[in-house]
Design a protein around this motif. Structure first.
Motif, short mmCIF file in Angstrom:
data_model
loop_
_atom_site.label_atom_id
_atom_site.label_comp_id
_atom_site.label_asym_id
_atom_site.label_seq_id
_atom_site.Cartn_x
_atom_site.Cartn_y
_atom_site.Cartn_z
N VAL A 3 15.77 66.32 6.92
CA VAL A 3 16.20 64.95 6.69
C VAL A 3 16.51 64.34 8.05
CG1 VAL A 3 17.94 63.50 5.58
CG2 VAL A 3 17.19 65.60 4.47
N ALA A 4 16.20 63.09 8.20
CA ALA A 4 16.50 62.40 9.46
C ALA A 4 17.31 61.16 9.16
CB ALA A 4 15.22 62.03 10.19
N TYR A 5 18.13 60.78 10.08
CA TYR A 5 18.98 59.62 9.93
C TYR A 5 18.63 58.63 11.04
CZ TYR A 5 21.40 63.02 7.16
OH TYR A 5 21.67 63.98 6.23
N GLY A 6 18.47 57.39 10.71
CA GLY A 6 18.05 56.40 11.69
C GLY A 6 19.20 55.58 12.21
N LEU A 7 19.17 55.29 13.49
CA LEU A 7 20.08 54.36 14.12
C LEU A 7 19.21 53.19 14.55
CD1 LEU A 7 21.93 56.88 16.43
CD2 LEU A 7 22.69 56.03 14.22
N TYR A 8 19.50 52.02 14.07
CA TYR A 8 18.63 50.88 14.32
C TYR A 8 19.32 49.90 15.24
CZ TYR A 8 15.86 46.73 13.29
OH TYR A 8 15.08 45.61 13.39
N PHE A 9 18.63 49.47 16.27
CA PHE A 9 19.20 48.56 17.24
C PHE A 9 18.28 47.37 17.42
CE2 PHE A 9 20.19 52.89 18.55
CZ PHE A 9 21.58 52.86 18.62
N LYS A 10 18.82 46.17 17.46
CA LYS A 10 18.05 45.02 17.88
C LYS A 10 18.27 44.89 19.37
CE LYS A 10 18.19 42.40 13.64
NZ LYS A 10 18.63 41.19 12.96
N ILE A 11 17.20 44.62 20.08
CA ILE A 11 17.32 44.48 21.53
C ILE A 11 18.07 43.19 21.84
CG2 ILE A 11 16.04 44.19 23.68
CD1 ILE A 11 15.69 46.95 22.57
N GLN A 12 19.09 43.34 22.62
CA GLN A 12 19.84 42.18 23.10
C GLN A 12 19.46 41.96 24.56
OE1 GLN A 12 21.70 40.47 20.95
NE2 GLN A 12 21.30 41.96 19.35
N ASN A 13 20.11 41.07 25.21
CA ASN A 13 19.81 40.81 26.62
C ASN A 13 20.12 42.01 27.50
OD1 ASN A 13 18.87 38.26 26.14
ND2 ASN A 13 20.88 37.33 26.38
N ASN A 14 21.02 42.87 27.05
CA ASN A 14 21.43 44.00 27.88
C ASN A 14 21.37 45.28 27.07
OD1 ASN A 14 22.61 45.76 29.63
ND2 ASN A 14 24.40 44.48 30.04
N ILE A 15 20.50 46.21 27.46
CA ILE A 15 20.33 47.47 26.75
C ILE A 15 21.59 48.32 26.79
CG2 ILE A 15 19.38 48.82 28.66
CD1 ILE A 15 17.97 48.85 25.14
N THR A 16 22.49 48.07 27.73
CA THR A 16 23.70 48.89 27.84
C THR A 16 24.65 48.66 26.68
OG1 THR A 16 24.76 47.23 29.24
CG2 THR A 16 23.59 49.03 30.35
N GLU A 17 24.35 47.70 25.79
CA GLU A 17 25.19 47.49 24.61
C GLU A 17 25.06 48.63 23.60
OE1 GLU A 17 24.50 43.58 23.03
OE2 GLU A 17 24.70 42.68 25.00
N ILE A 18 24.07 49.50 23.77
CA ILE A 18 23.89 50.66 22.90
C ILE A 18 24.89 51.73 23.31
CG2 ILE A 18 22.32 52.54 22.31
CD1 ILE A 18 20.04 50.52 22.57
N ASP A 19 25.53 52.32 22.31
CA ASP A 19 26.47 53.40 22.56
C ASP A 19 25.68 54.68 22.79
OD1 ASP A 19 28.41 55.33 22.59
OD2 ASP A 19 29.33 54.73 20.68
N TYR A 20 25.54 55.09 24.05
CA TYR A 20 24.73 56.24 24.39
C TYR A 20 25.26 57.54 23.80
CZ TYR A 20 21.94 53.48 27.59
OH TYR A 20 21.08 52.56 28.11
N SER A 21 26.53 57.57 23.44
CA SER A 21 27.09 58.79 22.85
C SER A 21 26.49 59.07 21.47
CB SER A 21 28.61 58.70 22.77
OG SER A 21 29.00 57.74 21.80
N LEU A 22 25.81 58.07 20.88
CA LEU A 22 25.15 58.26 19.58
C LEU A 22 23.81 58.97 19.72
CD1 LEU A 22 25.83 54.76 17.99
CD2 LEU A 22 27.02 56.90 17.50
N LEU A 23 23.26 58.99 20.91
CA LEU A 23 21.94 59.57 21.14
C LEU A 23 22.03 61.08 21.30
CD1 LEU A 23 20.61 56.98 23.75
CD2 LEU A 23 20.15 57.04 21.29
N LYS A 24 20.99 61.79 20.80
CA LYS A 24 20.95 63.24 20.91
C LYS A 24 19.56 63.70 21.34
CE LYS A 24 24.51 64.36 17.55
NZ LYS A 24 24.83 65.15 16.37
N ASN A 25 19.55 64.84 22.00
CA ASN A 25 18.30 65.47 22.38
C ASN A 25 17.41 65.60 21.15
OD1 ASN A 25 17.22 66.41 24.81
ND2 ASN A 25 17.51 68.55 24.22
N GLY A 26 16.14 65.23 21.28
CA GLY A 26 15.20 65.37 20.18
C GLY A 26 15.10 64.16 19.27
N ASP A 27 15.93 63.14 19.49
CA ASP A 27 15.80 61.92 18.69
C ASP A 27 14.43 61.31 18.92
OD1 ASP A 27 18.39 62.12 17.73
OD2 ASP A 27 19.21 60.55 19.03
#
Length: 185
Positions: A3-27
């Motif tokens: 099973v996979a779980y998706g994190l969906y982001f709309k691109i804003q003016n600044n990519i740093t608005e994404i919480d990098y702690s949500l990302l994992k190896n293999g995503d």
């Protein structure tokens, strides 16, 4: 099956608005690209939100995306996550995660890294039977396959400059057993 779980982001003016702690190896990182090739993929798979895919790896705590795309060197690329997802290249992105064990995920990542290190070339003929030439979804499919994970994905016919080919589109990685979770950043 996984099973996979998706994190969906709309691109804003600044990519740093994404919480990098949500990302994992293999995503798996999907984007709706802005290139001519992305436009061609969108026409061929018009119901899909995404036109390109890569796999996330971490090096020295920094996220990178390994992916196959036509470019100057024509080899598998490793781009910083921020570059892969930059507003110049993407109108939106999504991140999907499998529930495989960490060791399986690491093996999948190692395969993607091997494709990069061995300089596999971009497969401009979109031929799933070649082994040292990959297009974006083929890279993901073969990284999983070489790790003992069979993904049961449906190919679609794609009428490209070189003729008709049965290829795997990025949208195949957004279907069951995947679940998308919307997060506005």
């Amino acid at each position: 099956m996984f099973v996979a779980y998706g994190l969906y982001f709309k691109i804003q003016n600044n990519i740093t608005e994404i919480d990098y702690s949500l990302l994992k190896n293999g995503d798996l990182v999907l984007r709706c690209g802005k290139s001519t090739e992305s436009y061609a993929v969108h026409i061929a798979d018009a119901t899909s939100e995404f036109t390109h895919i890569g796999i996330l790896i971490f090096e020295n705590n920094n996220p990178y995306v390994i992916h196959a795309v036509p470019h100057k060197l024509n080899t598998v690329k490793k781009d910083a996550f921020t570059d892969f997802c930059s507003p110049k290249k993407a109108s939106k992105i999504a991140v999907y995660r499998s529930s495989l064990t960490n060791s399986k995920i690491q093996h999948i990542c190692n395969e993607a890294i091997r494709f990069y290190n061995e300089k596999y070339v971009f497969d401009s003929k979109y031929d799933l039977k070649t082994n040292k030439q990959l297009y974006c979804t083929e890279l993901i499919l073969k990284a999983f396959k070489n790790s003992g994970i069979q993904l049961h994905l449906q190919s679609k016919e794609f009428n490209y400059m070189f003729g008709k080919h049965a290829i795997i589109f990025p949208s195949e990685f957004t279907k069951l057993p995947f679940k998308k979770v919307n997060i506005n950043s």
